[in-house]
Design an enzyme around this catalytic site. Structure first.
Site, PDB file in Angstrom:
ATOM      1  N   GLY A 174      48.046 139.032  52.483  1.00 36.20           N
ATOM      2  CA  GLY A 174      49.456 139.275  53.064  1.00 36.20           C
ATOM      3  C   GLY A 174      49.852 140.119  53.307  1.00 36.20           C
ATOM      4  O   GLY A 174      49.899 141.438  52.445  1.00 36.20           O
ATOM      5  N   VAL A 205      53.459 142.244  54.873  1.00 33.30           N
ATOM      6  CA  VAL A 205      54.769 142.153  55.157  1.00 33.30           C
ATOM      7  C   VAL A 205      55.493 143.022  56.102  1.00 33.30           C
ATOM      8  O   VAL A 205      55.515 144.338  55.996  1.00 33.30           O
ATOM      9  CB  VAL A 205      55.434 142.373  53.547  1.00 33.30           C
ATOM     10  CG1 VAL A 205      57.157 142.099  53.645  1.00 33.30           C
ATOM     11  CG2 VAL A 205      54.433 141.754  52.431  1.00 33.30           C
ATOM     12  N   ASP A 245      50.550 135.231  39.115  1.00 32.68           N
ATOM     13  CA  ASP A 245      50.226 137.237  38.797  1.00 32.68           C
ATOM     14  C   ASP A 245      51.379 138.127  38.735  1.00 32.68           C
ATOM     15  O   ASP A 245      52.353 137.887  40.382  1.00 32.68           O
ATOM     16  CB  ASP A 245      49.485 137.613  40.695  1.00 32.68           C
ATOM     17  CG  ASP A 245      48.397 139.485  40.279  1.00 32.68           C
ATOM     18  OD1 ASP A 245      49.303 139.380  39.091  1.00 32.68           O
ATOM     19  OD2 ASP A 245      47.581 139.557  40.638  1.00 32.68           O
ATOM     20  N   LYS A 289      56.211 137.345  55.094  1.00 32.75           N
ATOM     21  CA  LYS A 289      55.110 137.951  54.563  1.00 32.75           C
ATOM     22  C   LYS A 289      54.105 136.962  55.749  1.00 32.75           C
ATOM     23  O   LYS A 289      54.243 135.508  55.694  1.00 32.75           O
ATOM     24  CB  LYS A 289      54.923 137.886  53.232  1.00 32.75           C
ATOM     25  CG  LYS A 289      53.458 137.135  52.927  1.00 32.75           C
ATOM     26  CD  LYS A 289      53.997 137.074  51.756  1.00 32.75           C
ATOM     27  CE  LYS A 289      54.454 138.176  50.589  1.00 32.75           C
ATOM     28  NZ  LYS A 289      54.240 139.750  50.337  1.00 32.75           N
ATOM     29  N   ILE A 304      56.439 147.041  56.259  1.00 36.19           N
ATOM     30  CA  ILE A 304      57.017 147.499  54.999  1.00 36.19           C
ATOM     31  C   ILE A 304      55.937 147.847  53.897  1.00 36.19           C
ATOM     32  O   ILE A 304      56.658 147.937  53.113  1.00 36.19           O
ATOM     33  CB  ILE A 304      58.146 146.802  54.704  1.00 36.19           C
ATOM     34  CG1 ILE A 304      57.869 145.562  54.523  1.00 36.19           C
ATOM     35  CG2 ILE A 304      59.099 147.554  56.052  1.00 36.19           C
ATOM     36  CD1 ILE A 304      59.491 145.371  54.548  1.00 36.19           C
ATOM     37  N   GLY A 305      54.846 146.983  54.255  1.00 34.84           N
ATOM     38  CA  GLY A 305      53.576 146.576  52.594  1.00 34.84           C
ATOM     39  C   GLY A 305      52.867 145.420  53.412  1.00 34.84           C
ATOM     40  O   GLY A 305      52.389 145.282  54.309  1.00 34.84           O
ATOM     41  N   GLY A 355      46.650 141.807  48.722  1.00 39.38           N
ATOM     42  CA  GLY A 355      45.584 141.548  49.191  1.00 39.38           C
ATOM     43  C   GLY A 355      45.491 139.436  49.904  1.00 39.38           C
ATOM     44  O   GLY A 355      43.937 139.222  50.344  1.00 39.38           O
TER      45      GLY A 355
END
Length: 391
Positions: A236, A238, A351, A252, A230-231, A234
């Site tokens: 990992g 998900v 970040d 993740k 689903i995502g 840089g």
């Protein structure tokens, strides 16, 4: 509240015992007290709730003792979920008379003995009964129940030859059974040893109820199949995972460098910090796995994805009027303030961008996916992140 029909107090932090007085809510249709820390016995007064017809869910608690036979009084109930507790003893035969019951989940308990008879148990799923002390029955995936006949020894009223004729075969059976048990024990011991060797320290997975298994994550993601992604970022990828019991989580899977893979101490140090974070606008971390093959985190699943994608979608972006965007800014700033000033030691975000801010169905936002730096540590995290967004 004797006219109450629906009671849902699930997924809180409730502790203590289930109150006896709950049995006075005789008009209840649905009862959900799952995903808490309730302990003690399930009260017998639960049998007074004969109007329950949709669901009774007490799963993912710390309930103990025997299942009350009074459960069989809930004759119009459709779904009964007792899983992920510490119930012991056998399943009451009275449950077999619950003719409307379509689902009975008692997995992850300490139950033993034969399953009751009844319509439900003719085509029941084996997964409803797995991970117990010793349930058995005529269901594929469960051991078949066997009765061990009791040998009664009488005084010498028969002649000696008859005694020998009986005792010698019995002795032979006992000796053979002993050797068979030794062989089975050694085989299981080898299997367990092989399992531990194969998984390494993979059981360092943590969970909100302490029972999340590595195998459950692998099953829920089909060994991290691309279809569950689903995502990605840089460091990992998900995955969306639905655990046993229906809970949705985000997993993740990290892709650290070889240097980071070997720096176990730093990884565990950062995880220790993240598990102590408690803020309503920061994604909750339920647990982690640290292993030579896998490193992953188990977090809350936030259904609408990240803020960057929301703003890129014109329809979704229009829902975020200026008042809602101000609320987003406040949530994020309060999260950062919490990390800087209310955590001990302070945590400096490494970040945070719109891709690290998740949005739920109610447009509530949560900060996630930030690297950490602890100011009092000599082992600072290496520079990583997006220029312009690093603390």
């Amino acid at each position: 509240m004797r006219n109450l029909q629906y009671l849902n107090i699930s997924a809180n932090k409730l502790s203590g015992s289930v109150p006896q007085e709950l049995g006075s809510c005789t008009k209840l249709i649905s009862l959900m007290i799952n995903d808490n820390s309730l302990s003690g016995d399930l009260p017998m007064t639960i049998g007074n709730l004969r109007g329950l017809q949709i669901v009774m869910d007490v799963s993912n608690n710390k309930l103990t003792g025997k299942l009350p036979a009074e459960l069989g009084s809930l004759v119009v109930l459709e779904v009964l979920n007792l899983s992920h507790n510490q119930f012991s003893g056998s399943i009451p035969p009275s449950i077999g008379s619950m003719t409307s019951l379509s689902t009975l989940d008692v997995s992850y308990n300490n139950l033993e003995g034969p399953l009751p008879t009844g319509r439900l148990f003719h085509n029941a799923s084996a997964k409803w009964f797995l991970h117990n002390k010793g349930l058995c029955g005529n269901i594929s995936g469960l051991p078949t129940c066997s009765s061990t006949p009791k040998v009664e020894y009488h005084k010498a009223t028969r002649n000696h030859s008859l005694e020998l004729a009986v005792s010698i075969p019995v002795c032979i059976d006992i000796v053979l059974s002993f050797f068979a048990l030794v062989v089975i024990f050694q085989k299981r011991k080898r299997q367990q040893k092989a399992t531990v060797t194969d998984t390494g320290d993979v059981l360092s997975v943590w969970n909100f109820d302490g029972k999340l298994a590595f195998d459950d994550i692998i099953r829920a993601t089909e060994n991290f199949s691309d279809s569950y992604i689903i995502g990605s970022g840089g460091y990992g990828t998900v995955y969306k995972a639905q655990l046993q019991g229906g809970r949705l989580v985000a997993v993740k899977k990290l892709h650290p460098s070889e240097e980071e893979m070997n720096d176990e101490r730093r990884f565990l140090s950062e995880i220790e910090v993240l598990t102590k974070i408690r803020h309503r606008s920061i994604v909750k971390l339920y647990g982690f796995c640290s292993h030579s093959r896998y490193k992953f985190l188990v977090c809350d699943y936030i259904d609408r994805g990240n803020l960057h994608d929301t703003l890129e979608n014109e329809e979704h972006a229009n829902e975020l009027d200026w008042q809602k965007r101000i609320a987003v800014a406040k949530d994020v700033s309060q999260s950062i303030y919490y990390l800087h000033h209310e955590c001990d030691p302070p945590i400096i975000h490494r970040d945070i961008t719109s891709s690290n801010i998740l949005v739920d169905a109610d447009l509530k936002t949560y900060v996630s996916d930030f690297g950490i730096v602890k100011p009092d540590s000599s082992n600072w995290s290496e520079l990583a992140g997006t220029y312009g967004y690093i603390a």
